[in-house]
Scaffold this active site. Sequence first.
Site, short mmCIF file in Angstrom:
data_model
loop_
_atom_site.label_atom_id
_atom_site.label_comp_id
_atom_site.label_asym_id
_atom_site.label_seq_id
_atom_site.Cartn_x
_atom_site.Cartn_y
_atom_site.Cartn_z
N GLU A 1 1.79 -0.17 -4.87
CA GLU A 1 0.86 0.90 -5.21
C GLU A 1 1.60 2.21 -5.03
OE1 GLU A 1 -2.84 3.60 -3.81
OE2 GLU A 1 -1.76 2.34 -2.40
N VAL B 1 3.37 3.03 -1.40
CA VAL B 1 4.80 2.99 -1.08
C VAL B 1 5.45 4.37 -1.16
CG1 VAL B 1 5.03 0.58 -1.78
CG2 VAL B 1 5.48 2.40 -3.45
N HIS B 2 4.79 5.32 -1.83
CA HIS B 2 5.35 6.68 -1.86
C HIS B 2 5.34 7.30 -0.47
CE1 HIS B 2 1.07 6.70 -2.99
NE2 HIS B 2 0.97 7.75 -2.19
N GLY C 1 -14.24 3.96 -3.81
CA GLY C 1 -14.55 4.28 -2.42
C GLY C 1 -14.12 5.67 -1.99
N ASP D 1 -1.77 4.35 -11.87
CA ASP D 1 -2.88 5.30 -11.66
C ASP D 1 -3.18 6.07 -12.94
OD1 ASP D 1 -3.20 4.53 -9.07
OD2 ASP D 1 -2.61 6.44 -8.17
N ASP D 2 -2.12 6.36 -13.71
CA ASP D 2 -2.32 7.11 -14.95
C ASP D 2 -3.31 6.42 -15.87
OD1 ASP D 2 -0.63 9.17 -14.35
OD2 ASP D 2 1.02 8.54 -15.63
N PHE D 3 -3.21 5.10 -15.98
CA PHE D 3 -4.09 4.36 -16.88
C PHE D 3 -5.54 4.55 -16.44
CE2 PHE D 3 -4.17 0.96 -20.12
CZ PHE D 3 -5.50 0.56 -20.03
N ASP E 1 0.81 -1.21 0.00
CA ASP E 1 0.00 0.00 0.00
C ASP E 1 0.85 1.26 0.00
OD1 ASP E 1 -2.60 1.45 0.45
OD2 ASP E 1 -1.57 2.00 2.32
N GLN F 1 -10.45 4.23 -6.14
CA GLN F 1 -11.08 5.14 -7.08
C GLN F 1 -12.60 5.13 -6.97
OE1 GLN F 1 -9.06 7.13 -8.28
NE2 GLN F 1 -7.19 5.97 -7.89
N HIS G 1 -6.84 6.93 -14.48
CA HIS G 1 -7.30 8.33 -14.54
C HIS G 1 -7.56 8.75 -15.99
CE1 HIS G 1 -6.32 8.15 -10.45
NE2 HIS G 1 -5.21 8.86 -10.41
#
Length: 615
Positions: free
Chosen positions: A299, A264-265, A396, A324-326, A262, A394, A328
Amino acid sequence: MVDLTLGAVYLGERRARFTVWAPKVERLDLHLLTPRERLVPMERGERGYWSVVATDVEPGTRYWYRLEGERDLPDPASRWQPLGVHGPSALVDPTGFAWTDREWRGRPQDALIFYELHVGAFTPEGTFDAVVPHLPELAELGITAIELMPVSQFPGERNWGYDAVYPFAVQHSYGGPDGLRRLVDACHRQGITVFLDVIYNHLGPEGNYLGEYGFYFTERYRTPWGPAINFDGPASDEVRRYVIENALMWLREYHIDGFRLDAVHAILDQRPLHILEELSQAIHREAERQGRLIHVIAESDANDPRLIAHPAAGGYGLDGVWSDDFHHSLHSLLTGERQGYYQDYGSLDHLARALRSGFTYTGQYSPHRRRSHGRPAPLAHPRQFVVCAQNHDQVGNRAAGERLSQLVSLAQLKLAAATVILSPYLPLLFMGEEYGETAPFQYFTSHSDPDLARAVREGRRREFAAFAWGDEVPDPQDPATFERSKLQRALREQRQHAALQAYYRELLRLRRSIPALATLDREGIDVQVREEHRSIIVHRQAGNSRACLILCFAAQAQSIPLSLEPGVWSVRLDSEAERWNGQGSRLGDQLAVNSMVNLGAQPWSAILLEHEDDS
């Protein structure tokens, strides 16, 4: 450093060893509650590890650690909290479970088709055992991996799982340790791998007593969810050991096949050997030792290829990353939404870039962030990206938790499914997506602290301000919020929903059966944007197998000129065919092509062509 396993380990013959890292404590006793109550003094070793072997105990024995002769607290490495986060820990014997998966070796990464599910909301019962009867249907659909949202012990009975405070303990309301083992064993019998969503960037607030034992947290950094875990400060060796041992426990005691790490950034570490690299190394060594395929997926919204690059190239060596880009790019094209982070997307080119390389932003300016974002990933393999049209975040993390089925038409749902499943990446479906579930997936909690519950409510409202979704945010503490989020399986019997599920099944069959689609190879991919026809054309090739995917995002029917290799091309799929509850295909079964062909595409449709090779 003490090399004993953390937590309580049953040794057989009514004996167990208890080990805990508690450098802040001057006196520590094991307080056994069953089968007879007593205090057992523990011995302090180097670096603040305490240990003792206790007799006259058995699996199920409940215990506390008593700190400084005064306060009883649960075990930081507890395997089971049968009375919740504030109750005593319980001794577990993992060797007592009768596994039937001795021959199981996992699945190669290229073959992973993810199905993300929340155990509590997946069935009316909300347990591991209740998931098991649905596994044959998932396998028949084409699912090869279920990804469980976090199952570590959290406060109360209802939670997404990201408020977990006992990483080693399995949520009691889901069925506890043996319930999870039964689910994993049943999955393996169906040929389904099991990925576990784990949280190594923070712990939840309620029931979090780790800071009273040792230096688990640091004030050097902050995460959006509270104090950061101490991965690089004084005493961080022991904290890193705690996290790595947790991951190895899931592999050894539960036969888990992989992890979704979850956010990781939000894992902050300045040491030369980053915790993610050290964790990846430990997991892959364990996979080699067991002779199994075990995968680690991150993630992250950072678009940082170092996550998946080989350590020899300066990377962390993780196996994959969510894109996430895909999501969004696809979502903004389908819905027209431009609030919040969606302001960075909205053009066909955004999605085309994600289809070509996995990321849309590889150093370009991001209006939402007001800075350049991302970095190119030229060495990344397509199998290293996980893509989706929906996931728990995306859906929830919308104010009302609406699924895509509540935001777009059936035609658009089918177009989204084809874009994801027939992409060159690893597709992920969110539970219920395959039949167009209409129940929302909302954020739910069951905190016992009223101040914390109030803070969660207010925080959710602040979080949605940038999206202008209004102030009507469902109360996470209201049991009705959780009940609304459960799947409505009866929908599958209705015509439109049954057709959609059959459509998903066909997409997954095509992905497996056509070599050009089954082969995940960047060299065989060509992506073209046809702005005048609001379409994206994706050519795929593997050996003699050729496929062409036409994704039409136009609101009106289109006649799209295509340049194709001469010969006979078969129409393998038209999302608007009547069998999929569409308006009817404008194509026949085959196309005879010299070099150019005008393809009739319905609005918001996906068409798949396969070249008939005569060689």
